[in-house]
Design an enzyme around this catalytic site. Structure first.
Site, short mmCIF file in Angstrom:
data_model
loop_
_atom_site.label_atom_id
_atom_site.label_comp_id
_atom_site.label_asym_id
_atom_site.label_seq_id
_atom_site.Cartn_x
_atom_site.Cartn_y
_atom_site.Cartn_z
N TYR A 141 32.75 -60.85 60.24
CA TYR A 141 32.33 -62.24 60.42
C TYR A 141 33.47 -63.14 60.88
CZ TYR A 141 27.57 -62.33 58.48
OH TYR A 141 26.23 -62.19 58.28
N LYS A 192 31.25 -47.31 55.11
CA LYS A 192 30.87 -46.39 56.19
C LYS A 192 32.16 -45.64 56.54
CE LYS A 192 27.96 -44.71 59.24
NZ LYS A 192 26.75 -43.94 58.88
N ASP A 224 24.24 -46.52 55.21
CA ASP A 224 22.90 -46.07 55.64
C ASP A 224 22.14 -45.45 54.46
OD1 ASP A 224 24.79 -44.04 55.71
OD2 ASP A 224 24.01 -43.09 57.53
N ASP A 248 25.47 -58.77 53.80
CA ASP A 248 24.45 -59.65 54.38
C ASP A 248 23.13 -58.89 54.48
OD1 ASP A 248 23.35 -61.91 55.78
OD2 ASP A 248 23.60 -60.78 57.64
N ASP A 252 19.58 -58.98 51.75
CA ASP A 252 18.21 -59.32 52.18
C ASP A 252 17.25 -58.21 51.77
OD1 ASP A 252 18.88 -61.74 53.38
OD2 ASP A 252 17.71 -61.32 55.18
C1 IPM Z 1 23.36 -65.46 54.59
C2 IPM Z 1 22.97 -65.89 55.97
C3 IPM Z 1 24.22 -66.32 56.71
C4 IPM Z 1 25.13 -65.13 56.80
C5 IPM Z 1 23.95 -66.93 58.11
C6 IPM Z 1 23.01 -68.10 58.05
C7 IPM Z 1 25.24 -67.33 58.80
O1 IPM Z 1 22.28 -64.86 56.62
O2 IPM Z 1 23.92 -66.29 53.85
O3 IPM Z 1 23.12 -64.31 54.24
O4 IPM Z 1 24.96 -64.27 57.69
O5 IPM Z 1 26.04 -65.03 55.97
MG MG Z 2 21.86 -63.19 55.38
#
Ligand code: IPM
Ligand code: MG
Length: 362
Positions: A141, A192, A224, A248, A252
Site C-alpha cells: 500500500y 506467501k 491462498d 485487506d 472482507d
Molecule cells: C479497508 C478499505 C481501504 C483499504 C480502502 C478504502 C482504501 O478497503 O479499510 O479495508 O484498502 O485499506
Molecule cells: Mg478493505
C-alpha cells in the site's frame, strides 16, 4: 482533564450512522462519567468538496491532537474520476500513515441472533469469533517506487512495491501475540513465503518473536490456503496476523462469514493505543440519505474506542450488551433483516441502543 475525540463522519451513509453513534457516545459519557469531548472535522469526499483535498491540514492537526478518532466512511461515485492522488481513499490512507496507526484490529464475530445471515451453513459458523490483525501502514500500500509509467515501446506499465522492514514486522507481531494471549492463545501468521521474499522475511521474524510468547501457539499458512480455510472451517482460527494487502482481502472474507458486515467495527492503533475507530463497511452510496443504513458497526466502534484507547471496559461492555439486547428485541435494519423480525431504520436502531443502555443502568 477531559479527553478529546475527533469525529470524521465522512461520506455516503457516514453522517447518518455517526449521528446514532454520537447519541450512544453521549449516553455512556454521562452514565459512566467518562469526561469525553468531541469535535467534527472533514475527511474524504466531504473534504474534497470543501477544501479540494481529502485530508485537510486542519483535520490532520485535530486528529494529531486528539486522543482518538471516530470515523464513518469515505468515498463515493461522485469522486471516482478525480485525480488519483486526491481521491477520498487517499485521505484515509494518509491519516493512517501520518498517525502511525500500524495495527488494524478487525474482529469477525457471529452474533447468535443473526446466524441465518451467513451464506455458510450454521454449523460451520456458529460461535465464530476471529480477530484479524492487519498491518496497516506498510507493505504494498505504501511501498516505493509505485506508479504507472510508459515504456520505450509506448506501452504503459503499472508497478507497486511490497516492502516490510524487520521493525515493522516485529511491532505488529507483538500486538498480535499479545492479543492472542488475551484470547484463545492461537496465532496464525499468513504469508506467501513460497513466492514472495518480503513475506519470507515476515515469516522468519514472526517465528523468532514466538519465543517470547511460549503460551501462544503459532502457526503459518499461505494466503491462498488461508482464504480457502476461512470458508471451509473458519472456527479453527483465533487471531490471524498478516500484511496490509492480504489483511485487506482476508478481513472482507472473514466479515462475510458473519453475514453482516454492517455489524463489524474496527480499531487502528498506534504504539501508544491512540486509535482511529471505524466500521468495516464502506460508505454505501446507494443507500445514503435513505435512513436505512445499519449504525451498529459504528456504535460498536465506539465500544472498541472506549476499550482500547480510554480503558473504559465497563462502558464498552455496556454498549455491546445493549446491542445484543436490541437484537434480542428482534430489531433489524434491512441489511440484517429476516422473516419474523422487525425492520427498522437507522435512527430507530440508534434510539433502541440508547434506550437499552438506559435500561441497563437502571
Ligand atoms: C479497508 C478499505 C481501504 C483499504 C480502502 C478504502 C482504501 O478497503 O479499510 O479495508 O484498502 O485499506
Ligand atoms: Mg478493505
Amino acid at each position: 482533564m477531559s479527553k478529546n475525540i475527533v469525529i470524521l463522519a465522512g461520506d455516503g451513509i457516514g453522517p447518518e450512522i455517526m449521528n446514532e453513534a454520537e447519541k450512544v457516545l453521549s449516553t455512556v459519557n454521562q452514565q459512566f462519567g467518562l469526561d469525553l469531548m468531541w469535535t467534527h472535522e472533514l475527511l474524504g469526499g466531504a473534504a474534497i468538496d470543501a477544501h479540494g483535498v481529502p485530508l485537510p491540514e486542519q483535520t490532520l492537526n485535530a486528529a494529531r491532537q486528539a486522543d482518538a478518532v471516530l470515523l464513518g466512511a469515505v468515498g463515493g461515485p461522485k469522486w471516482d474520476n478525480i485525480e488519483r492522488s486526491i481521491r477520498p481513499e487517499r485521505g484515509l490512507l494518509k491519516i493512517r500513515s501520518e498517525l502511525n496507526l500500524f495495527a488494524n484490529l478487525r474482529p469477525a464475530i457471529l452474533y447468535p441472533q443473526l446466524a441465518d445471515a451467513s451464506s455458510l451453513k450454521p454449523e460451520i459458523v456458529a460461535g465464530l469469533d476471529i480477530l484479524i490483525v492487519r498491518e496497516l501502514t506498510g507493505g504494498i500500500y505504501f511501498g516505493q517506487p509505485r506508479g504507472i509509467r510508459t515504456l520505450e515501446n509506448g506501452e504503459r506499465q503499472g508497478y507497486n512495491t511490497d516492502v516490510y522492514s524487520e521493525s515493522e514486522i516485529r511491532r505488529i507481531a507483538h500486538v498480535a501475540f499479545q492479543l492472542a494471549q488475551q484470547r484463545n492463545k492461537k496465532l496464525l501468521s499468513v504469508d506467501k513465503a513460497n513466492v514472495l521474499e518480503v513475506t519470507e522475511l515476515w515469516k522468519q521474524v514472526v517465528t523468532d518473536i514466538a519465543a517470547e510468547y511460549p503460551d501462544v501457539e503459532l502457526s503459518h499458512m499461505y494466503v491462498d490456503n488461508a482464504a480457502m480455510q476461512l470458508v471451509r472451517a473458519p472456527k479453527q482460527f483465533d487471531v490471524i496476523v498478516t500484511g496490509n494487502l492480504f489483511g485487506d482481502i482476508l478481513s472482507d472474507e472473514a466479515a462475510m462469514l458473519t453475514g453482516s458486515i454492517g455489524m463489524l467495527p474496527s480499531a487502528s492503533l498506534d504504539a501508544n493505543k491512540k486509535g482511529m475507530y471505524e466500521p468495516c463497511h464502506g460508505s454505501a452510496p446507494d443507500i445514503a440519505g435513505k435512513g436505512v443504513a445499519n449504525p451498529l458497526a459504528t456504535i460498536l466502534s465506539v465500544a472498541m474506542m472506549l476499550r482500547y484507547t480510554f480503558n473504559a471496559e465497563a462502558a464498552a461492555k455496556a454498549i455491546e450488551t445493549a446491542v445484543g439486547k436490541v437484537l434480542d428485541q428482534g430489531l433489524r435494519t434491512p441489511d440484517i433483516w429476516s422473516e419474523g423480525t422487525t425492520k427498522v431504520g437507522t435512527e430507530s436502531m440508534g434510539n433502541a441502543v440508547v434506550n437499552a443502555l438506559i435500561n441497563l443502568g437502571e
